[in-house]
Write an enzyme that holds these catalytic residues in place. Structure first.
Site, PDB file in Angstrom:
ATOM      1  N   VAL A 191       4.421   1.000   1.435  1.00 51.25           N
ATOM      2  CA  VAL A 191       4.628  -0.147   2.310  1.00 51.25           C
ATOM      3  C   VAL A 191       4.786  -1.419   1.481  1.00 51.25           C
ATOM      4  O   VAL A 191       4.005  -1.669   0.561  1.00 51.25           O
ATOM      5  CB  VAL A 191       3.466  -0.293   3.310  1.00 51.25           C
ATOM      6  CG1 VAL A 191       3.715  -1.460   4.250  1.00 51.25           C
ATOM      7  CG2 VAL A 191       3.284   0.990   4.104  1.00 51.25           C
TER       8      VAL A 191
ATOM      9  N   LYS B 205       7.927  -0.019   5.710  1.00 50.78           N
ATOM     10  CA  LYS B 205       7.444   1.287   5.239  1.00 50.78           C
ATOM     11  C   LYS B 205       8.642   2.089   4.769  1.00 50.78           C
ATOM     12  O   LYS B 205       9.565   2.348   5.524  1.00 50.78           O
ATOM     13  CB  LYS B 205       6.729   2.006   6.374  1.00 50.78           C
ATOM     14  CG  LYS B 205       6.210   3.370   6.008  1.00 50.78           C
ATOM     15  CD  LYS B 205       4.995   3.685   6.854  1.00 50.78           C
ATOM     16  CE  LYS B 205       5.060   5.068   7.451  1.00 50.78           C
ATOM     17  NZ  LYS B 205       4.061   5.267   8.484  1.00 50.78           N
TER      18      LYS B 205
ATOM     19  N   ASP C 176      -4.490  10.846  14.799  1.00 48.22           N
ATOM     20  CA  ASP C 176      -4.968  10.512  13.457  1.00 48.22           C
ATOM     21  C   ASP C 176      -5.565   9.111  13.430  1.00 48.22           C
ATOM     22  O   ASP C 176      -5.261   8.299  12.569  1.00 48.22           O
ATOM     23  CB  ASP C 176      -3.826  10.652  12.444  1.00 48.22           C
ATOM     24  CG  ASP C 176      -4.347  10.693  10.998  1.00 48.22           C
ATOM     25  OD1 ASP C 176      -5.547  10.950  10.801  1.00 48.22           O
ATOM     26  OD2 ASP C 176      -3.550  10.476  10.075  1.00 48.22           O
TER      27      ASP C 176
ATOM     28  N   GLY D  71       0.820  -1.204   0.000  1.00 52.57           N
ATOM     29  CA  GLY D  71       0.000   0.000   0.000  1.00 52.57           C
ATOM     30  C   GLY D  71       0.843   1.238   0.000  1.00 52.57           C
ATOM     31  O   GLY D  71       2.060   1.167   0.087  1.00 52.57           O
TER      32      GLY D  71
ATOM     33  N   PHE E 272       3.065   9.456   3.257  1.00 50.11           N
ATOM     34  CA  PHE E 272       4.449   9.548   3.686  1.00 50.11           C
ATOM     35  C   PHE E 272       5.340   8.424   3.210  1.00 50.11           C
ATOM     36  O   PHE E 272       6.519   8.385   3.509  1.00 50.11           O
ATOM     37  CB  PHE E 272       4.513   9.674   5.211  1.00 50.11           C
ATOM     38  CG  PHE E 272       3.754  10.867   5.661  1.00 50.11           C
ATOM     39  CD1 PHE E 272       4.281  12.124   5.463  1.00 50.11           C
ATOM     40  CD2 PHE E 272       2.498  10.753   6.206  1.00 50.11           C
ATOM     41  CE1 PHE E 272       3.575  13.260   5.821  1.00 50.11           C
ATOM     42  CE2 PHE E 272       1.777  11.873   6.572  1.00 50.11           C
ATOM     43  CZ  PHE E 272       2.322  13.130   6.381  1.00 50.11           C
ATOM     44  N   GLY E 273       4.774   7.514   2.478  1.00 54.66           N
ATOM     45  CA  GLY E 273       5.639   6.460   1.991  1.00 54.66           C
ATOM     46  C   GLY E 273       4.853   5.274   1.482  1.00 54.66           C
ATOM     47  O   GLY E 273       3.633   5.245   1.525  1.00 54.66           O
TER      48      GLY E 273
END
Ligand code: NAG
Ligand code: NAG
Ligand code: NAG
Ligand code: NAG
Ligand code: NAG
Ligand code: NAG
Ligand code: NAG
Length: 611
Positions: free
Chosen positions: A308, A322, A419, A301, A305-306
């Site tokens: 995975v 990640k 979050d 996914g 921010f990055g």
């Protein structure tokens, strides 16, 4: 007749009078008040003065002061900008009658006003759903999203350091196609906040539109758009070539054998790396080999921010790696934050960090692998939802509550997640819920109750009103997010982007309406009804409602919640009406979109960490 009406509607959607999106607060000013005069003056001044494409001002004195901000797309000339704003200022008044705060977005400009100073909305996305839904799917989504990310990441970094905070560019996509991209920030935020905002928006863009021919995400401080045809007019545009993958695999495998066992590091509170037993540091080459050189087929996914990847370490352990976006400031901050926090925490309902790697610009976090991915992949997916029964749902609710309780009260640190949402709740092989993604989390001192931030990060739909509107967060803002998740699990519907013809416009308004009428069982997803214990479901709806109360003081603490879930004999107080959303979003769509915007549909996008 009906046909005519529909056709007219379709044609007129994106003309001048029809904005991409509007949000109006439902707090009002008095008609014909001095505030209204200030506002009108401000809007007039905006329309005439935004000659440099951006304008930020305030007019009047407290309590009649109005703050305003306007932005034109970086590639339009003065005339076009002025026309767009001229139209926008009339529409914002017409659509947001007497609202104390409002924002309106068009393709070429946006205007926002408020009775108070603007917070820096580092990230809170708005989808422009109707616009996005009109586009076809692309044929090779996995590859498309990769190339798109490459383009938009480059543009985001370029725009962050550009005085005009604007960048456009293009990249060739196989079969003679070109992806055109545009990113922009409002010029009253700094370079770092601009990049953070765009990074978050890119995560959402990929989730909503990564497999379509075009997409747009608008936000208070930034927006971004791409399309498979040229839609901008700029003399300076960046032309990119997507690098073709080189065959590095063999050399990586060779290297792997040369590397000795992992050394250990951790971070001091200041974020410096020190050697320790707590967190193994894994060499980049080992991680590369473990993930098959970060290959597409290993991709689980991607988020703001990055990306995975699934990986297998030399000892055979399956992990999720990640890989934080390169050069992202947010990435580095998030990386340290996550390491500092999560390395110290161990709980059955928190995802375990098992290692990390830093080398040059590469920043990697290694977690235990969660074979069942994230909660949103189940609850918002009509097929996977069939695999859930009430018992599983109840255990997931219990698991989240215990993980959150540990963060808030039981760990060595007092941690606010900030979050919490279904995509940050991962599920292990036994469907045990594990909270993940601590990039936004904050540590509180022992006696600290609330904190205030001008950088609001989070996701609309899950943010408590005091956080979204005033930047105030506390354990109670996490409780609010928890309440929303509980209600989403039970109903199978999202709080944001909730549509139900003839019903209230948000999930919270909907559940409240049914609760008042004593029809709360209608709220429960029929799929769950077969397997549910009715008193237990009603109790969970009740607890959910208590968690989403407007006044943070009235919301239970997580220890209350765990106790309430654990014993059916503890009486529950009567909930009051929950707050309805922070801004009233005028839904431009006539029809609900039938396609779930969930990021779990394709392999291309998913959810270990999107924001
Ligand atoms: C805002 O909306 C909610 C729900 O519709 C309503 O109860 C509340 O009174 C409204 N507030 C104002 C100031 O209009
Ligand atoms: C903005 O426009 C108004 C007229 O609408 C003018 O009086 C004012 O001086 C302008 N302000 C700036 C900062 O240019
Ligand atoms: C501004 O752009 C519009 C549309 O691109 C064009 O028609 C107009 O002539 C331009 N005006 C100026 C002053 O360049
Ligand atoms: C973006 O791409 C251009 C063209 O390839 C390149 O010159 C520039 O350095 C890139 N910017 C970043 C931040 O990678
Ligand atoms: C924007 O306007 C506000 C209010 O007038 C002011 O405090 C702030 O400094 C302005 N920022 C910029 C970058 O002009
Ligand atoms: C594109 O921009 C250039 C330079 O700003 C301008 O001269 C030209 O008229 C624009 N063309 C269109 C179609 O807007
Ligand atoms: C969860 O994952 C395990 C292991 O991969 C699998 O056997 C199980 O069927 C999954 N559960 C659901 C509900 O998909």
């Amino acid at each position: 007749m009906l046909l005519l009406v529909v056709q007219f509607f379709m044609l007129s959607i994106f003309t001048d009078a029809n904005p991409l999106d509007i949000a109006c607060s439902n707090t009002s000013y008095a008609p014909n008040s001095p505030f209204e005069s200030s506002l009108k003056l401000l809007l007039e001044s905006i329309a005439t003065n935004t000659s440099q494409g951006f304008y930020n001002l305030s007019i009047g004195d407290d309590p009649n002061r109005v703050f305003g901000r306007a932005l034109c797309r970086g590639d339009v000339n003065r005339t076009v900008c002025q026309n767009c704003l001229e139209n926008a200022r009339h529409e914002i008044l017409k659509n947001c009658k007497t609202a104390e705060e409002a924002i309106i977005w068009y393709e070429l400009c946006q205007i926002q006003y408020s009775y108070r100073k603007f917070l820096v909305m580092v990230y809170a996305g708005q989808y422009a759903e109707k616009w996005n839904n009109q586009w076809k799917s692309v044929s090779n989504p996995a590859r498309f999203i990769e190339v798109l990310t490459y383009l938009m990441t480059n543009l985001s970094i370029e725009a962050s350091s550009d005085p005009a905070m604007f960048a456009v560019g293009e990249v060739k996509f196989p079969k003679r196609k070109t992806i055109y991209g545009l990113v922009q920030c409002t010029r009253d935020i700094n370079s770092r906040d601009c990049n953070d905002c765009l990074t978050g928006a890119l995560g959402d863009l990929k989730a909503c539109c990564g497999a379509r021919e075009a997409g747009i995400i608008v936000n208070e401080n930034c927006n971004l758009r791409f399309q498979l045809s040229l839609f901008y007019n700029a003399s300076t545009r960046i032309a990119l070539t997507y690098p073709t993958s080189t065959d590095e695999k063999r050399s990586q495998r060779g290297l792997l054998h040369e590397l000795a066992g992992p050394i250990s590091v951790s971070l001091t509170q200041e974020g410096d790396l020190v050697s320790s037993e707590e967190l193994p540091f894994v060499h980049l080459a080992v991680i590369k080999a473990a993930t098959d050189g970060f290959s597409d087929s290993n991709k689980l996914g991607q988020g703001g921010f990055g990306t995975v990847y699934k990986g297998v370490l030399p000892n055979g352990k399956e992990v999720a790696v990640k890989r934080l976006s390169r050069k992202s400031w947010q990435g580095l901050e998030e990386f340290k934050n996550e390491i500092i926090l999560i390395a110290k925490l161990q709980h059955r309902n928190l995802v375990r960090l098992v290692g990390c790697g830093i080398e040059g610009e590469e920043k990697l976090l290694i977690y235990e692998l969660m074979p069942n991915r994230s909660l949103d992949c189940f609850i918002f997916d009509s097929e996977r939802r069939l695999q859930l029964n009430w018992n599983t749902c109840y255990n997931i609710i219990g698991g989240i509550s215990k993980g959150l309780l540990y963060l808030h009260e039981d760990s060595r640190l007092k941690i606010i997640h900030r979050d919490l949402k279904p995509s940050n709740v991962l599920l292990d092989k036994d469907m045990v819920a594990k909270i993940s993604d601590f990039g936004m989390a904050r540590i509180f001192c022992e006696n600290q109750k609330t904190a205030n931030t001008r950088r609001v990060v989070g996701t609309y739909g899950y943010m408590a009103p005091e956080y979204a509107m005033e930047g105030l967060f506390s354990v109670k803002s996490d409780v609010f997010s928890f309440g929303v998740i509980v209600l989403e699990i039970i109903s199978g519907k999202r709080n944001s982007g909730f549509y139900l013809t003839g019903h209230a416009q948000t999930l919270l308004a909907y559940v409240w309406q049914l609760w008042k009428e004593g029809k709360e069982m209608e709220f429960v997803d029929p799929l769950l009804m077969k397997s549910s214990s009715i008193p237990q479901v009603v109790r969970c709806i009740h607890i959910g409602l208590l968690c989403v109360q407007e006044d943070p003081a009235v919301r239970p603490t997580m220890s209350n919640v765990v106790a309430l879930l654990g014993s059916e004999s503890i009486a529950l107080s009567e909930p009051r009406q929950p707050p309805f959303p922070v801004g009233r979003t005028i839904v431009l769509a006539e029809q609900p979109s039938t396609k779930d915007p969930s990021v779990c549909h394709d392999l291309t996008v998913s959810t270990l960490s999107p924001r």
